[in-house]
Design an enzyme around this catalytic site. Sequence first.
Site, PDB file in Angstrom:
ATOM      1  N   GLN A   1      71.064 -44.172  51.294  1.00  0.00           N
ATOM      2  CA  GLN A   1      71.453 -45.030  52.420  1.00  0.00           C
ATOM      3  C   GLN A   1      72.960 -45.257  52.419  1.00  0.00           C
ATOM      4  O   GLN A   1      73.510 -45.803  51.466  1.00  0.00           O
ATOM      5  CB  GLN A   1      70.722 -46.376  52.318  1.00  0.00           C
ATOM      6  CG  GLN A   1      71.052 -47.352  53.435  1.00  0.00           C
ATOM      7  CD  GLN A   1      70.350 -48.687  53.243  1.00  0.00           C
ATOM      8  OE1 GLN A   1      70.098 -49.102  52.120  1.00  0.00           O
ATOM      9  NE2 GLN A   1      70.023 -49.355  54.328  1.00  0.00           N
ATOM     10  N   GLY A   2      73.632 -44.854  53.479  1.00  0.00           N
ATOM     11  CA  GLY A   2      75.070 -45.036  53.611  1.00  0.00           C
ATOM     12  C   GLY A   2      75.393 -46.159  54.574  1.00  0.00           C
ATOM     13  O   GLY A   2      75.793 -45.900  55.719  1.00  0.00           O
ATOM     14  N   TYR A   3      75.218 -47.389  54.150  1.00  0.00           N
ATOM     15  CA  TYR A   3      75.502 -48.558  54.973  1.00  0.00           C
ATOM     16  C   TYR A   3      76.743 -49.297  54.469  1.00  0.00           C
ATOM     17  O   TYR A   3      77.760 -49.343  55.131  1.00  0.00           O
ATOM     18  CB  TYR A   3      74.305 -49.517  54.969  1.00  0.00           C
ATOM     19  CG  TYR A   3      73.258 -49.269  56.036  1.00  0.00           C
ATOM     20  CD1 TYR A   3      73.009 -47.987  56.520  1.00  0.00           C
ATOM     21  CD2 TYR A   3      72.499 -50.306  56.544  1.00  0.00           C
ATOM     22  CE1 TYR A   3      72.041 -47.766  57.482  1.00  0.00           C
ATOM     23  CE2 TYR A   3      71.523 -50.090  57.504  1.00  0.00           C
ATOM     24  CZ  TYR A   3      71.300 -48.816  57.979  1.00  0.00           C
ATOM     25  OH  TYR A   3      70.351 -48.606  58.933  1.00  0.00           O
ATOM     26  N   SER A   4      76.642 -49.903  53.286  1.00  0.00           N
ATOM     27  CA  SER A   4      77.702 -50.776  52.788  1.00  0.00           C
ATOM     28  C   SER A   4      79.002 -50.016  52.538  1.00  0.00           C
ATOM     29  O   SER A   4      78.999 -48.852  52.137  1.00  0.00           O
ATOM     30  CB  SER A   4      77.266 -51.455  51.488  1.00  0.00           C
ATOM     31  OG  SER A   4      76.200 -52.343  51.718  1.00  0.00           O
TER      32      SER A   4
ATOM     33  N   GLU B   1      63.314 -52.726  55.498  1.00  0.00           N
ATOM     34  CA  GLU B   1      63.805 -52.863  54.125  1.00  0.00           C
ATOM     35  C   GLU B   1      63.560 -54.266  53.597  1.00  0.00           C
ATOM     36  O   GLU B   1      63.125 -54.448  52.458  1.00  0.00           O
ATOM     37  CB  GLU B   1      65.293 -52.527  54.067  1.00  0.00           C
ATOM     38  CG  GLU B   1      65.880 -52.642  52.663  1.00  0.00           C
ATOM     39  CD  GLU B   1      67.365 -52.360  52.621  1.00  0.00           C
ATOM     40  OE1 GLU B   1      67.922 -52.384  51.497  1.00  0.00           O
ATOM     41  OE2 GLU B   1      67.980 -52.134  53.675  1.00  0.00           O
TER      42      GLU B   1
ATOM     43  N   SER C   1      72.598 -60.180  52.885  1.00  0.00           N
ATOM     44  CA  SER C   1      72.597 -61.299  51.942  1.00  0.00           C
ATOM     45  C   SER C   1      71.698 -62.431  52.454  1.00  0.00           C
ATOM     46  O   SER C   1      71.461 -62.577  53.654  1.00  0.00           O
ATOM     47  CB  SER C   1      74.019 -61.816  51.735  1.00  0.00           C
ATOM     48  OG  SER C   1      74.480 -62.482  52.893  1.00  0.00           O
ATOM     49  N   ASN C   2      71.199 -63.231  51.520  1.00  0.00           N
ATOM     50  CA  ASN C   2      70.288 -64.308  51.898  1.00  0.00           C
ATOM     51  C   ASN C   2      70.949 -65.344  52.802  1.00  0.00           C
ATOM     52  O   ASN C   2      70.282 -66.000  53.607  1.00  0.00           O
ATOM     53  CB  ASN C   2      69.721 -64.968  50.644  1.00  0.00           C
ATOM     54  CG  ASN C   2      68.650 -64.113  49.989  1.00  0.00           C
ATOM     55  OD1 ASN C   2      68.475 -62.940  50.342  1.00  0.00           O
ATOM     56  ND2 ASN C   2      67.935 -64.673  49.039  1.00  0.00           N
ATOM     57  N   GLU C   3      72.270 -65.505  52.672  1.00  0.00           N
ATOM     58  CA  GLU C   3      72.976 -66.413  53.574  1.00  0.00           C
ATOM     59  C   GLU C   3      72.891 -65.913  55.020  1.00  0.00           C
ATOM     60  O   GLU C   3      72.650 -66.693  55.945  1.00  0.00           O
ATOM     61  CB  GLU C   3      74.440 -66.544  53.143  1.00  0.00           C
ATOM     62  CG  GLU C   3      74.646 -67.276  51.822  1.00  0.00           C
ATOM     63  CD  GLU C   3      74.348 -66.437  50.593  1.00  0.00           C
ATOM     64  OE1 GLU C   3      74.350 -66.979  49.490  1.00  0.00           O
ATOM     65  OE2 GLU C   3      74.117 -65.219  50.749  1.00  0.00           O
TER      66      GLU C   3
END
Length: 397
Positions: A126-129, A244, A382-384
Site C-alpha cells: 500500500q502506497g499511501y503515507s 482496512e 489515526s484514532n484522532e
Amino acid sequence: MDMEFSPEDLAFQQEVRQFIAENYPPELRERQDEGEEMSKEDFLSWHRILHKKGWVAPAWPVEYGGTGWTPTQRFIWSEETARADCIRLMPFGLAMVGPVIYTFGTPEQKAHFLPRILSGEDWWCQGYSEPGSGSDLASLRTTAVRDGDDYIVNGQKTWTTLAQHADWGFFLVRTDKDAKQQEGISFLLIDMKSPGITVRPIITLGGEHEVNEVWLEDVRVPQSQRVYEENKGWTCAKFLLAHERTGIAGVAASKRAIEKVKDIARTEVDGDKPLLANAFFKRKIAELEIDLTALEFTELRSLAGPNANRGPGPESSLLKIKGSEIQQRLTELALEAVGHYGAPYFRGFGEGDNQHPIGPDYAHRAAPTYFNTRKTTIYGGSNEIQRNIIAKMVLGL
C-alpha cells in the site's frame, strides 16, 4: 440479534475446525511456536491452501471468487482461525485493493488482477503515507504527470508494510496540483519491478524488517493501470480505508490474545504466586474482556445490519478506534505479565547453535509485540481523525 448458532452453523463450525486441523502446515505452526519472523513463503503457504479450498476471500462477492457465506459463517471463520492461531492472511490484496478493483475497476482490470490476488500470485503493498502526509493523507505530494498513454510518477512513500516482498502496489498520487487536495488525487496500480522504484528498509524497535520507504523516480505507469477516473482517486481511497479499518478491529484475534495473557498470568515464575491472583491485575483483565465483548457485539451488528451488503460505513471508524486501543492494552498486560523477562529483548545469547534467549518461551515476543502495536492507533487513519469522522458522519456535529 440472535446469538445462538443454528444447526447449520454448528455443522459449518465443525467443518472449519476439521479443515484447519487437517490442512494447516505443521512446519508453519512450528515457526510460529518458535517466534520466528515469517517469510513471504510462510504467508503464502496457508493462502494457497485456502485458495485451493475456495475459502481465501470470504467477504468477496461470489461472482469474483467469494464464498457466499452468511455473516454468521464469516464470524465463525474468523473465530476459528483465531482460536487455532492460524497465520494472518495479508490484507493488502484480499481486503484492500481487491474490493477496490471489483467495485471501481474496468472489466480488463478485474479479469487480470482479481484471479492473481486470489491465488497469491501477486503480493501487494500500500502506497499511501508519505513523510508529512500520514493522518493528513490528502496533503500527499507524490505526482503523476501524463506523458502520452502513461503517467510519470515521482515521489516518496513511507511505512510501506512488507514492500520488500511486493509484486504490485496501489498508490495514491497527485494528478492535478491546482485542484483542492482531495479532488486532485488518482489511484494507480504500479508494478513494483518497474524501473525507478527503490525499496529501503525501516527496521522496527522489535528488530524486524516489516516496513519500508519506497522511492519513485520517473516511474512510467500505463494509464490503463489507473482505477476509476482521473482525479477521483479519493473516492477509492476512502472506500479502501473503510475496509482496512474494519479489519483492524481484530476481535477474534484479541479474544485469543486475552486467553494467552491469562495463561501467562496463571503461571508461577521463580516461586512467586501467579499474577492472576493479584486483584488489580485480575480487574484489568476483566475490564478488557468487557470492552472486547462490547466491541464484538458492535461488529456483529455491523455484519448483520441492514447496510451489511453495502460495505463498511462510518461505523468502521468506531471499530478501528476500540479495536486498536484494545490491542494496545493487551500487549501492555502481556508485558506486565512476563515481568522482568520482557524488559530486555535479545535474539539470543551464546554463539552458533548454542544461542538461547533468556526466560520462559512465552516472554520472548512480549516486548517487540508491545512496541510494534504502538502503531495500531495511527495506521489506517489515526484514532484522532476517526473521532472527527464519527462526530461528523454519525453524530452530525
